[in-house]
Design an enzyme around this catalytic site. Structure first.
Site, PDB file in Angstrom:
ATOM      1  CG  PHE A 143     -51.900 -15.269 -33.225  1.00 43.04           C
ATOM      2  CD1 PHE A 143     -52.984 -15.909 -33.802  1.00 43.04           C
ATOM      3  CD2 PHE A 143     -50.745 -16.001 -33.012  1.00 43.04           C
ATOM      4  CE1 PHE A 143     -52.924 -17.244 -34.170  1.00 43.04           C
ATOM      5  CE2 PHE A 143     -50.666 -17.348 -33.368  1.00 43.04           C
ATOM      6  CZ  PHE A 143     -51.757 -17.964 -33.951  1.00 43.04           C
ATOM      7  CG  ASP A 228     -47.013 -14.569 -26.867  1.00 40.19           C
ATOM      8  OD1 ASP A 228     -45.897 -14.922 -27.303  1.00 40.19           O
ATOM      9  OD2 ASP A 228     -48.088 -15.054 -27.266  1.00 40.19           O
ATOM     10  CE  LYS A 257     -44.571 -18.341 -34.560  1.00 42.92           C
ATOM     11  NZ  LYS A 257     -45.620 -17.666 -33.811  1.00 42.92           N
TER      12      LYS A 257
END
Ligand SMILES: *Cc1c(COP(=O)(O)O)cnc(C)c1O
Length: 399
Positions: A143, A228, A257
């Site tokens: 993802f 990531d 985030k």
């Protein structure tokens, strides 16, 4: 006058928002620390923390103060001009990551897109890959966000279907399998895009030695290792970066985030001068990327992480979390995975959604993924007794 009710507000969003999410039946009105309160005044312990965007809890006083100070000074200038938060933010973030340069963006998906552009451009201009032949390797179950290019190499049909034509130039191999990666490597591979722990897939931790092996394969084939760490980074797993558990330094960190302190979207690509040095004026950008408010909040996040106290808390409370999860009844739980204050709990027969609904009814917020799994990612500031109370609720909910 009576204020709006949860039911009324949910009917409004049902009628007027696109149904690209299926939220739990909870309407939050306020939050502080690890706790959120709905419009009827019911309280919930937040064990999702916005997929790690709220690593420091809701409205951490230091982050709110940093934002308020900056709101009173300047919030946006665009990159047409420099501002006094920009240089320090880039220098401090590079130092936190043991790197040299930063390219700030806003959302995680934009950081991933930036990394893809960087790996291709570096491939053509530095590695010498023939024009338009660059390949980036990604992994099954990945993802990395929701843009058309990123879903082009997703293996999640829900995320991918009906969005073609898809962007070429990606090769997808099984996660956790070094020989599959080795077989996919060649001179045209310019980047390997990897989550050190796959979050959305259900908190999948690769076998020991895997990340170090990925690092070696990237080095020996002259490909960039792109970690990531948008969800796994910034303290979530008990270290600043999840790659550190194997002593691995990637060529690029992708952050997002928690970098925005739970206040606004802030993302960045962090890398070396050789790699981010491929960009010249006009070749990439973002109106809001690196804005003064984002940089001021990001600098406070970096300062909070620089003492190591949040990482240590995540490691200690994480060990406690995993000890308690591994004691859940064997007949109900198929597997518990994770690291630090991050766990995926896979149930034998209950659906993840059902468990999350039962938890919400008991005042605990969590999120299901892939049918039978729930994800737990409490804020790193959670009190131990609150965590224990939430785990008591989980025990009861699956009884
Ligand atoms: C959330 C996430 C993204 C995308 O971030 P957005 O801000 O939602 O675009 C990318 N990669 C990983 C690993 C993520 O968890």
């Amino acid at each position: 006058m009576v204020g709006p009710t949860s039911t009324g507000l949910r009917a409004l969003s049902d009628a007027h928002s696109a149904h690209n999410y299926h939220p739990l039946p909870v309407v939050i009105a306020e939050a502080e620390g690890a706790w959120a309160t709905d419009v009827e005044g019911r309280r919930y312990l937040d064990l999702l923390a916005a997929y790690s965007a709220i690593n420091f809890g809701h409205r951490h006083p230091r982050l709110i103060a940093a934002a308020q100070r900056q709101l009173g000074r300047v919030t946006l200038v665009s990159r047409a001009f420099d501002h006094d938060q920009f240089g320090p933010f880039c220098a401090e973030l590079a130092a936190l990551a043991g790197m040299e340069m930063v390219l700030p963006m806003n959302t995680g998906a934009e950081a991933v897109e930036t990394a893809i552009k960087t790996a291709r451009k570096w491939g053509y201009e530095v590695k010498g890959v023939p024009a338009d032949q660059a390949v980036i390797v990604a992994f099954e179950g990945n993802f990395h966000g929701r843009t058309t290019t990123i879903v082009s190499f997703s293996t999640d049909e829900q995320a991918r279907a009906s969005y073609g034509p898809y962007t070429p130039g990606f090769r997808v191999v099984p996660y956790g399998d070094l020989s599959a990666l080795a077989a996919a490597m060649n001179q045209r591979v310019t980047g390997v895009l990897i989550e050190p722990i796959q979050g959305e897939a259900g908190v999948i931790v690769p076998p020991p030695g895997y990340l170090a092996g990925v690092r070696e394969l990237c080095t020996s084939h002259g490909a960039l290792m792109i970690a990531d760490e948008i969800q796994s980074g910034l303290g979530r797993t008990g270290t600043t970066f999840a790659c550190q558990h194997e002593g691995v330094q990637p060529d690029m960190y992708l952050l997002g985030k928690a970098l925005g302190g739970g206040i606004m979207p802030v993302s960045a690509v962090v890398s070396s001068r050789e790699i981010l040095g491929v960009f010249r004026p006009g070749q990439h950008g973002s109106t809001f990327g690196g804005n003064p408010l984002a940089c001021a909040i990001g600098r406070e996040v970096i300062a909070m992480l620089s003492t190591g106290e949040f990482q240590e808390r995540s490691a200690i409370l994480g060990a406690h979390l995993h000890e308690r999860l591994s004691a859940l009844p064997r007949h109900a739980v198929r597997e518990v995975r994770g690291r630090g204050l991050w766990a995926g709990v896979e149930f034998a027969s209950l659906s993840g959604r059902e468990v999350c609904e039962r938890l919400a009814a008991r005042g605990v917020l969590a999120k299901d993924t892939h049918g039978t799994t729930i994800r737990l990612a409490p804020p790193l500031i959670i009190a131990e007794h609150d965590l224990d109370w939430a785990l008591d609720q989980l025990e009861e909910a699956i009884r």
